[in-house]
Design a protein around this motif. Structure first.
Motif, PDB file in Angstrom:
ATOM      1  N   SER A 137       0.841  -1.205   0.000  1.00  9.88           N
ATOM      2  CA  SER A 137       0.000   0.000   0.000  1.00  9.88           C
ATOM      3  C   SER A 137       0.873   1.251   0.000  1.00  9.88           C
ATOM      4  CB  SER A 137      -0.900   0.001   1.233  1.00  9.88           C
ATOM      5  OG  SER A 137      -1.368   1.312   1.475  1.00  9.88           O
ATOM      6  N   ARG A 138       0.760   2.033  -1.083  1.00 12.60           N
ATOM      7  CA  ARG A 138       1.548   3.279  -1.143  1.00 12.60           C
ATOM      8  C   ARG A 138       1.049   4.278  -0.107  1.00 12.60           C
ATOM      9  NH1 ARG A 138       1.358   5.691  -6.723  1.00 12.60           N
ATOM     10  NH2 ARG A 138      -0.750   4.863  -6.779  1.00 12.60           N
ATOM     11  N   GLU A 139      -0.265   4.283   0.145  1.00  9.87           N
ATOM     12  CA  GLU A 139      -0.810   5.231   1.138  1.00  9.87           C
ATOM     13  C   GLU A 139      -0.228   4.942   2.514  1.00  9.87           C
ATOM     14  OE1 GLU A 139      -2.619   3.509  -0.996  1.00  9.87           O
ATOM     15  OE2 GLU A 139      -3.729   4.962  -2.207  1.00  9.87           O
ATOM     16  N   GLU A 140      -0.181   3.627   2.859  1.00 13.05           N
ATOM     17  CA  GLU A 140       0.350   3.222   4.174  1.00 13.05           C
ATOM     18  C   GLU A 140       1.806   3.694   4.332  1.00 13.05           C
ATOM     19  OE1 GLU A 140      -0.608   2.200   7.527  1.00 13.05           O
ATOM     20  OE2 GLU A 140      -2.113   1.691   6.019  1.00 13.05           O
ATOM     21  N   ILE A 141       2.577   3.548   3.264  1.00 16.11           N
ATOM     22  CA  ILE A 141       3.998   3.927   3.340  1.00 16.11           C
ATOM     23  C   ILE A 141       4.136   5.451   3.465  1.00 16.11           C
ATOM     24  CG2 ILE A 141       6.231   3.855   2.135  1.00 16.11           C
ATOM     25  CD1 ILE A 141       5.186   1.226   0.790  1.00 16.11           C
ATOM     26  N   VAL A 142       3.298   6.208   2.735  1.00 11.11           N
ATOM     27  CA  VAL A 142       3.380   7.677   2.833  1.00 11.11           C
ATOM     28  C   VAL A 142       3.006   8.126   4.249  1.00 11.11           C
ATOM     29  CG1 VAL A 142       2.416   9.871   2.013  1.00 11.11           C
ATOM     30  CG2 VAL A 142       2.974   8.084   0.365  1.00 11.11           C
ATOM     31  N   VAL A 143       1.971   7.531   4.827  1.00 10.62           N
ATOM     32  CA  VAL A 143       1.576   7.896   6.203  1.00 10.62           C
ATOM     33  C   VAL A 143       2.736   7.590   7.162  1.00 10.62           C
ATOM     34  CG1 VAL A 143       0.025   7.320   8.119  1.00 10.62           C
ATOM     35  CG2 VAL A 143      -0.909   7.658   5.825  1.00 10.62           C
ATOM     36  N   SER A 144       3.319   6.403   7.036  1.00 12.23           N
ATOM     37  CA  SER A 144       4.455   6.035   7.901  1.00 12.23           C
ATOM     38  C   SER A 144       5.626   6.989   7.705  1.00 12.23           C
ATOM     39  CB  SER A 144       4.968   4.631   7.587  1.00 12.23           C
ATOM     40  OG  SER A 144       4.061   3.694   7.975  1.00 12.23           O
ATOM     41  N   LEU A 145       5.838   7.397   6.450  1.00 12.39           N
ATOM     42  CA  LEU A 145       6.952   8.302   6.158  1.00 12.39           C
ATOM     43  C   LEU A 145       6.748   9.640   6.880  1.00 12.39           C
ATOM     44  CD1 LEU A 145       9.519   8.957   4.511  1.00 12.39           C
ATOM     45  CD2 LEU A 145       8.031   9.594   2.607  1.00 12.39           C
ATOM     46  N   LEU A 146       5.537  10.163   6.822  1.00  9.03           N
ATOM     47  CA  LEU A 146       5.268  11.451   7.478  1.00  9.03           C
ATOM     48  C   LEU A 146       5.377  11.318   9.001  1.00  9.03           C
ATOM     49  CD1 LEU A 146       2.386  12.656   5.120  1.00  9.03           C
ATOM     50  CD2 LEU A 146       4.726  13.552   5.226  1.00  9.03           C
ATOM     51  N   GLU A 147       4.947  10.172   9.530  1.00 11.45           N
ATOM     52  CA  GLU A 147       5.079   9.944  10.983  1.00 11.45           C
ATOM     53  C   GLU A 147       6.555   9.857  11.378  1.00 11.45           C
ATOM     54  OE1 GLU A 147       0.928   7.378  11.597  1.00 11.45           O
ATOM     55  OE2 GLU A 147       2.852   6.323  11.622  1.00 11.45           O
ATOM     56  N   SER A 148       7.320   9.120  10.587  1.00  6.70           N
ATOM     57  CA  SER A 148       8.750   8.961  10.907  1.00  6.70           C
ATOM     58  C   SER A 148       9.488  10.294  10.787  1.00  6.70           C
ATOM     59  CB  SER A 148       9.405   7.930   9.990  1.00  6.70           C
ATOM     60  OG  SER A 148       8.848   6.678  10.243  1.00  6.70           O
ATOM     61  N   LEU A 149       9.085  11.082   9.786  1.00  8.70           N
ATOM     62  CA  LEU A 149       9.721  12.405   9.652  1.00  8.70           C
ATOM     63  C   LEU A 149       9.426  13.268  10.876  1.00  8.70           C
ATOM     64  CD1 LEU A 149       9.335  13.438   5.931  1.00  8.70           C
ATOM     65  CD2 LEU A 149      11.446  13.337   7.258  1.00  8.70           C
ATOM     66  N   ASP A 150       8.185  13.223  11.353  1.00  7.36           N
ATOM     67  CA  ASP A 150       7.839  13.974  12.581  1.00  7.36           C
ATOM     68  C   ASP A 150       8.754  13.542  13.726  1.00  7.36           C
ATOM     69  OD1 ASP A 150       5.802  15.303  11.384  1.00  7.36           O
ATOM     70  OD2 ASP A 150       4.177  14.201  12.371  1.00  7.36           O
ATOM     71  N   PHE A 151       8.920  12.221  13.845  1.00 10.90           N
ATOM     72  CA  PHE A 151       9.717  11.675  14.950  1.00 10.90           C
ATOM     73  C   PHE A 151      11.165  12.161  14.874  1.00 10.90           C
ATOM     74  CE2 PHE A 151      12.652   8.415  16.457  1.00 10.90           C
ATOM     75  CZ  PHE A 151      12.273   8.325  17.784  1.00 10.90           C
ATOM     76  N   PHE A 152      11.787  12.015  13.695  1.00 12.00           N
ATOM     77  CA  PHE A 152      13.209  12.379  13.604  1.00 12.00           C
ATOM     78  C   PHE A 152      13.406  13.898  13.621  1.00 12.00           C
ATOM     79  CE2 PHE A 152      13.585   7.955  12.021  1.00 12.00           C
ATOM     80  CZ  PHE A 152      14.529   7.512  12.924  1.00 12.00           C
ATOM     81  N   CYS A 153      12.435  14.650  13.086  1.00 15.26           N
ATOM     82  CA  CYS A 153      12.570  16.123  13.142  1.00 15.26           C
ATOM     83  C   CYS A 153      12.457  16.600  14.590  1.00 15.26           C
ATOM     84  CB  CYS A 153      11.508  16.810  12.281  1.00 15.26           C
ATOM     85  SG  CYS A 153      11.803  16.628  10.517  1.00 15.26           S
TER      86      CYS A 153
END
Ligand code: BTN
Length: 255
Positions: free
Chosen positions: A167-183
């Protein structure tokens, strides 16, 4: 199937999301948004790119509806000297997102190639625009075959998971969550935590025989310096700081 943007926006109401069926490159569109004052976390997604841009003047294959092609605006508390840390942070977020949504283990090759079994599955491009970083992320998701002829052969998440459509949507959501975490980690702890995590997430960071693409220097990697540049014990006996370009594995035994 096209990306389900309503689903994405419902899961990530805090991000401004702009979707295009086809674009030349999301980098161009995101840069336009950045210069018009779009906020941190704005993401531009396309289902297809006709002129996808890769690092080092290369192009990025962006066939319709099989990959993730996005550019994200980041406003990070970084001095120009340690901007390379942004590239590392983006690599870490991409790896975490892929691992969380597909359970596939990934490696990172400095500065931010994402590899599975030494094959490239995602690439990241960072452009500095005024005070923003425009981060371009390309992930090969559901391709069943990839064109050959690249210096680093490519793969997709589907190929690596024995044909399972992801699921591309699932990966994009995870990407935005991970970016929040590392930022927020960068904002609260500074660059040292990002550097430490990169050193342990990348099999290339320490003790790996490599060739530096730009100079052709061969040597053994020796970790990152405080700004995120790669250190190399060259075969000539010097410590070299790799600031631009990339590295590739050197399978030739030392003479
Ligand atoms: C690399 O060469 O490894 C970096 C590739 C970056 C590709 C992405 S796809 C989305 C964004 N738009 C582009 O034109 N390039 C980046």
């Amino acid at each position: 199937m096209p990306l389900d943007i309503d689903k994405l926006q419902a899961r990530r109401p805090q991000n401004e999301i702009y979707y295009f069926q086809t674009l030349g490159s999301t980098m161009v569109e995101a840069t336009r948004f950045a210069t018009c004052g779009a906020p941190h976390g704005t993401i531009v997604l396309a289902d297809e790119q006709t002129e996808g841009i890769g690092r080092l003047g290369r192009s990025w294959q962006s066939q319709p509806e099989v990959g993730i092609y996005c550019s994200i605006l980041l406003r990070l508390p970084l001095s120009p000297a340690n901007l390379p840390v942004a590239s590392l942070l983006l690599g870490l977020a991409t790896v975490e997102a892929i691992q969380k949504s597909t359970q596939l283990a990934c490696d990172l090759r400095w500065p931010n190639d994402v590899l599975i079994d030494e094959l490239k599955v995602a690439g990241i491009l960072t452009h500095l625009v005024e005070t923003y970083i425009v981060a371009g992320i390309g992930i090969n998701v559901n391709q069943s075959v990839l064109p050959g002829g690249f210096r680093t052969p490519a793969t997709s998440l589907r190929i690596q998971s024995n044909g399972r459509v992801q699921s591309r949507e699932e990966i994009v959501v995870s990407l935005l969550e991970s970016l929040d975490f590392f930022c927020s980690m960068l904002a609260t702890e500074g660059t040292s935590s990002i550097l430490r995590i990169f050193n342990s997430a990348s099999s290339y960071a320490i003790n790996r025989r490599v060739i530096v693409e730009e100079s052709g220097t061969r040597g053994i990697t020796a970790g990152l310096d405080e700004n995120g540049f790669l250190l190399l014990h060259s075969d000539a006996g010097e410590i070299e700081r790799v600031a631009t370009g990339g590295i590739r594995p050197d399978y030739q035994l030392r003479a």
